[in-house]
Design a protein around this motif. Structure first.
Motif, PDB file in Angstrom:
ATOM      1  N   SER A  39      11.067 -16.454 -55.713  1.00 55.60           N
ATOM      2  CA  SER A  39      10.844 -17.692 -54.953  1.00 55.60           C
ATOM      3  C   SER A  39      12.026 -18.633 -55.101  1.00 55.60           C
ATOM      4  O   SER A  39      12.537 -18.823 -56.206  1.00 55.60           O
ATOM      5  N   ARG A  40      12.431 -19.201 -53.966  1.00 63.04           N
ATOM      6  CA  ARG A  40      13.560 -20.123 -53.958  1.00 63.04           C
ATOM      7  C   ARG A  40      13.285 -21.254 -52.975  1.00 63.04           C
ATOM      8  O   ARG A  40      12.558 -21.081 -52.017  1.00 63.04           O
ATOM      9  N   SER A  41      13.938 -22.395 -53.212  1.00 67.50           N
ATOM     10  CA  SER A  41      13.857 -23.504 -52.264  1.00 67.50           C
ATOM     11  C   SER A  41      15.063 -23.429 -51.320  1.00 67.50           C
ATOM     12  O   SER A  41      15.861 -22.490 -51.385  1.00 67.50           O
ATOM     13  N   ARG A  42      15.195 -24.393 -50.437  1.00 64.93           N
ATOM     14  CA  ARG A  42      16.224 -24.387 -49.388  1.00 64.93           C
ATOM     15  C   ARG A  42      17.609 -24.050 -49.940  1.00 64.93           C
ATOM     16  O   ARG A  42      18.040 -24.566 -50.956  1.00 64.93           O
ATOM     17  N   ASP A 113      10.496 -30.212 -42.212  1.00 63.28           N
ATOM     18  CA  ASP A 113      11.443 -29.094 -42.324  1.00 63.28           C
ATOM     19  C   ASP A 113      10.945 -27.834 -41.609  1.00 63.28           C
ATOM     20  O   ASP A 113      11.634 -26.815 -41.592  1.00 63.28           O
ATOM     21  N   GLU A 149      17.022 -19.350 -47.182  1.00 59.44           N
ATOM     22  CA  GLU A 149      15.711 -20.012 -47.253  1.00 59.44           C
ATOM     23  C   GLU A 149      15.853 -21.382 -46.602  1.00 59.44           C
ATOM     24  O   GLU A 149      16.713 -22.157 -46.987  1.00 59.44           O
ATOM     25  N   ARG A 151      13.130 -23.609 -46.032  1.00 59.60           N
ATOM     26  CA  ARG A 151      12.081 -24.575 -46.365  1.00 59.60           C
ATOM     27  C   ARG A 151      12.464 -25.319 -47.633  1.00 59.60           C
ATOM     28  O   ARG A 151      13.100 -24.780 -48.539  1.00 59.60           O
ATOM     29  N   ARG A 152      12.068 -26.570 -47.704  1.00 56.55           N
ATOM     30  CA  ARG A 152      12.409 -27.443 -48.824  1.00 56.55           C
ATOM     31  C   ARG A 152      11.811 -26.941 -50.146  1.00 56.55           C
ATOM     32  O   ARG A 152      12.470 -26.963 -51.181  1.00 56.55           O
ATOM     33  N   TYR A 153      10.561 -26.499 -50.090  1.00 55.44           N
ATOM     34  CA  TYR A 153       9.878 -26.064 -51.312  1.00 55.44           C
ATOM     35  C   TYR A 153       9.947 -24.555 -51.454  1.00 55.44           C
ATOM     36  O   TYR A 153      10.097 -23.816 -50.484  1.00 55.44           O
ATOM     37  N   ARG A 154       9.798 -24.095 -52.687  1.00 57.96           N
ATOM     38  CA  ARG A 154       9.895 -22.656 -52.995  1.00 57.96           C
ATOM     39  C   ARG A 154       8.849 -21.844 -52.238  1.00 57.96           C
ATOM     40  O   ARG A 154       7.695 -22.244 -52.153  1.00 57.96           O
ATOM     41  N   HIS A 155       9.310 -20.717 -51.727  1.00 53.29           N
ATOM     42  CA  HIS A 155       8.421 -19.770 -51.051  1.00 53.29           C
ATOM     43  C   HIS A 155       8.727 -18.368 -51.537  1.00 53.29           C
ATOM     44  O   HIS A 155       9.886 -18.036 -51.792  1.00 53.29           O
TER      45      HIS A 155
END
Length: 169
Positions: A39-42, A113, A149, A151-155
């Motif tokens: 999982s990572r953020s932007r 976002d 990635e 999106r601002r938050y981790r996915h």
């Protein structure tokens, strides 16, 4: 005359089919699996090692093709610079300018976002194909697999990996 021509054409077709069925290597094989990336953020991240570790079966293929497909509409996969991390930062900055978050988008179901992530994903793409040679990815010297990635938050991102090729005997 027509029946002789048809018979000759059938014989030629039979010989051609018989010849090519012997030429196709019996070691042609397909492999497919789904795995998740960390999982990572932007941002843009080099994930080549993570992909190779998730796919030990690459080592079984003498020659082939690996297709990686990301099952998401707000992230992307691409091949790009594998050495200088400034390239990934510059790419993130450029994509932010191409599809800025502070624009008047109609679609914002998951936040501001959301729509910019869809635009960036479409620009970069959902899949990459990489040749396999002698059990290894045949990328260029400076090429690596990137997860972009958006999106601002981790996915958590899921990848479908499909390998087709000839295995070592």
């Amino acid at each position: 005359m027509q029946s002789k021509l048809s018979l000759a054409a059938l014989i030629l077709l039979f010989i051609t089919v018989a010849h090519y069925t012997r030429v196709v290597p019996s070691s042609m094989s397909w492999s497919q699996k789904t795995f998740s990336l960390q999982s990572r953020s932007r941002g843009c991240y080099l994930v080549t090692d993570e992909v190779v570790q998730s796919l030990p079966e690459i080592k079984d293929f003498k020659i082939g093709l690996l297709n990686l497909f990301i099952q998401h509409t707000s992230a992307a996969l691409t091949l790009n610079e594998n050495w200088d991390s400034d390239v990934r930062l510059d790419m993130t900055d450029a994509l932010d300018k191409i599809a800025p978050e502070n624009w008047n988008y109609r679609h914002d179901a998951e936040g501001s976002d959301d729509m910019p992530a869809h635009i960036r994903s479409s620009l970069i793409g959902a899949s990459v194909s990489i040749p396999i040679k002698d059990g290894r990815l045949a990328t260029g010297t400076w090429q690596g697999i990137w997860l972009c990635e958006f999106r601002r938050y981790r996915h958590s991102r899921h990848i479908v990996a499909t390998i087709q090729g000839e295995k070592f005997k």
